[in-house]
Write a protein that holds these residues in place. Sequence first.
Motif, PDB file in Angstrom:
ATOM      1  N   ALA A   8       0.834  -1.202   0.000  1.00  0.00           N
ATOM      2  CA  ALA A   8       0.000   0.000   0.000  1.00  0.00           C
ATOM      3  C   ALA A   8       0.870   1.255   0.000  1.00  0.00           C
ATOM      4  N   THR A   9       1.949   1.235   0.756  1.00  0.00           N
ATOM      5  CA  THR A   9       2.863   2.375   0.790  1.00  0.00           C
ATOM      6  C   THR A   9       3.501   2.585  -0.574  1.00  0.00           C
ATOM      7  N   LEU A  10       3.851   1.501  -1.246  1.00  0.00           N
ATOM      8  CA  LEU A  10       4.420   1.599  -2.588  1.00  0.00           C
ATOM      9  C   LEU A  10       3.432   2.268  -3.538  1.00  0.00           C
ATOM     10  N   LEU A  11       2.176   1.860  -3.458  1.00  0.00           N
ATOM     11  CA  LEU A  11       1.155   2.470  -4.303  1.00  0.00           C
ATOM     12  C   LEU A  11       0.981   3.952  -3.979  1.00  0.00           C
ATOM     13  N   LEU A  12       1.025   4.293  -2.708  1.00  0.00           N
ATOM     14  CA  LEU A  12       0.899   5.702  -2.318  1.00  0.00           C
ATOM     15  C   LEU A  12       2.082   6.523  -2.810  1.00  0.00           C
ATOM     16  N   LEU A  13       3.281   5.976  -2.707  1.00  0.00           N
ATOM     17  CA  LEU A  13       4.455   6.709  -3.158  1.00  0.00           C
ATOM     18  C   LEU A  13       4.479   6.877  -4.669  1.00  0.00           C
ATOM     19  N   ARG A  14       3.801   6.007  -5.380  1.00  0.00           N
ATOM     20  CA  ARG A  14       3.699   6.171  -6.834  1.00  0.00           C
ATOM     21  C   ARG A  14       2.974   7.477  -7.145  1.00  0.00           C
ATOM     22  N   ASP A  15       1.945   7.777  -6.364  1.00  0.00           N
ATOM     23  CA  ASP A  15       1.126   8.954  -6.635  1.00  0.00           C
ATOM     24  C   ASP A  15       1.515  10.167  -5.804  1.00  0.00           C
ATOM     25  N   LEU A  16       2.104   9.930  -4.631  1.00  0.00           N
ATOM     26  CA  LEU A  16       2.487  11.007  -3.711  1.00  0.00           C
ATOM     27  C   LEU A  16       3.935  10.815  -3.298  1.00  0.00           C
ATOM     28  N   PRO A  17       4.880  11.446  -4.000  1.00  0.00           N
ATOM     29  CA  PRO A  17       6.287  11.198  -3.693  1.00  0.00           C
ATOM     30  C   PRO A  17       6.738  11.744  -2.337  1.00  0.00           C
ATOM     31  N   ASP A  18       5.845  12.402  -1.606  1.00  0.00           N
ATOM     32  CA  ASP A  18       6.181  12.902  -0.276  1.00  0.00           C
ATOM     33  C   ASP A  18       5.640  11.918   0.751  1.00  0.00           C
ATOM     34  N   PRO A  19       6.502  11.293   1.539  1.00  0.00           N
ATOM     35  CA  PRO A  19       6.038  10.255   2.465  1.00  0.00           C
ATOM     36  C   PRO A  19       5.431  10.796   3.755  1.00  0.00           C
ATOM     37  N   LEU A  38      15.472   7.825  -3.356  1.00  0.00           N
ATOM     38  CA  LEU A  38      15.395   9.261  -3.084  1.00  0.00           C
ATOM     39  C   LEU A  38      16.063  10.017  -4.220  1.00  0.00           C
ATOM     40  N   GLU A  39      15.378  11.030  -4.690  1.00  0.00           N
ATOM     41  CA  GLU A  39      15.906  11.880  -5.747  1.00  0.00           C
ATOM     42  C   GLU A  39      16.150  13.263  -5.159  1.00  0.00           C
ATOM     43  N   LYS A  40      17.329  13.795  -5.368  1.00  0.00           N
ATOM     44  CA  LYS A  40      17.632  15.140  -4.885  1.00  0.00           C
ATOM     45  C   LYS A  40      17.289  16.137  -5.987  1.00  0.00           C
ATOM     46  N   LEU A  41      16.401  17.066  -5.665  1.00  0.00           N
ATOM     47  CA  LEU A  41      15.957  18.069  -6.621  1.00  0.00           C
ATOM     48  C   LEU A  41      16.939  19.239  -6.652  1.00  0.00           C
ATOM     49  N   PRO A  42      16.945  20.012  -7.735  1.00  0.00           N
ATOM     50  CA  PRO A  42      17.831  21.177  -7.814  1.00  0.00           C
ATOM     51  C   PRO A  42      17.615  22.176  -6.670  1.00  0.00           C
ATOM     52  N   THR A  43      16.433  22.164  -6.090  1.00  0.00           N
ATOM     53  CA  THR A  43      16.134  23.062  -4.974  1.00  0.00           C
ATOM     54  C   THR A  43      16.784  22.602  -3.672  1.00  0.00           C
ATOM     55  N   GLY A  44      17.357  21.398  -3.681  1.00  0.00           N
ATOM     56  CA  GLY A  44      17.951  20.843  -2.477  1.00  0.00           C
ATOM     57  C   GLY A  44      17.008  19.914  -1.735  1.00  0.00           C
ATOM     58  N   GLN A  45      15.726  19.959  -2.090  1.00  0.00           N
ATOM     59  CA  GLN A  45      14.754  19.058  -1.467  1.00  0.00           C
ATOM     60  C   GLN A  45      14.927  17.659  -2.031  1.00  0.00           C
ATOM     61  N   GLN A  46      14.362  16.703  -1.319  1.00  0.00           N
ATOM     62  CA  GLN A  46      14.395  15.320  -1.786  1.00  0.00           C
ATOM     63  C   GLN A  46      12.976  14.814  -1.950  1.00  0.00           C
ATOM     64  N   ARG A  47      12.803  13.900  -2.877  1.00  0.00           N
ATOM     65  CA  ARG A  47      11.513  13.248  -3.045  1.00  0.00           C
ATOM     66  C   ARG A  47      11.747  11.799  -3.457  1.00  0.00           C
ATOM     67  N   PHE A  48      10.744  10.991  -3.201  1.00  0.00           N
ATOM     68  CA  PHE A  48      10.833   9.583  -3.556  1.00  0.00           C
ATOM     69  C   PHE A  48      10.342   9.372  -4.978  1.00  0.00           C
ATOM     70  N   HIS A  49      10.917   8.402  -5.626  1.00  0.00           N
ATOM     71  CA  HIS A  49      10.394   7.951  -6.912  1.00  0.00           C
ATOM     72  C   HIS A  49      10.533   6.435  -6.970  1.00  0.00           C
ATOM     73  N   LEU A  50       9.652   5.813  -7.715  1.00  0.00           N
ATOM     74  CA  LEU A  50       9.707   4.366  -7.859  1.00  0.00           C
ATOM     75  C   LEU A  50      10.839   3.985  -8.804  1.00  0.00           C
TER      76      LEU A  50
END
Length: 65
Positions: A8-19, A38-50
């Motif tokens: 279920a968490t995997l499915l949620l992270l597919r649609d909502l990369p913020d945990p 975890l992907e590091k964005l140019p802004t310095g923030q991180q987000r999850f991606h499958l």
Amino acid sequence: MLSPHELATLLLLRDLPDPFGLDQAEVDALLEHQLVALEKLPTGQQRFHLTRDGHSVIQAITRLG
């Protein structure tokens, strides 16, 4: 093997990369299984991606349903 909660968490992270609000242990398990990364964005923030494996798991479980 993944638990139903981890799936279920995997499915949620597919649609909502913020945990935010997700169980950290389940997110950690997905990271350990290399289903998300975890992907590091140019802004310095991180987000999850499958990862490719994460997408494969979702494709497999949606075919079963």
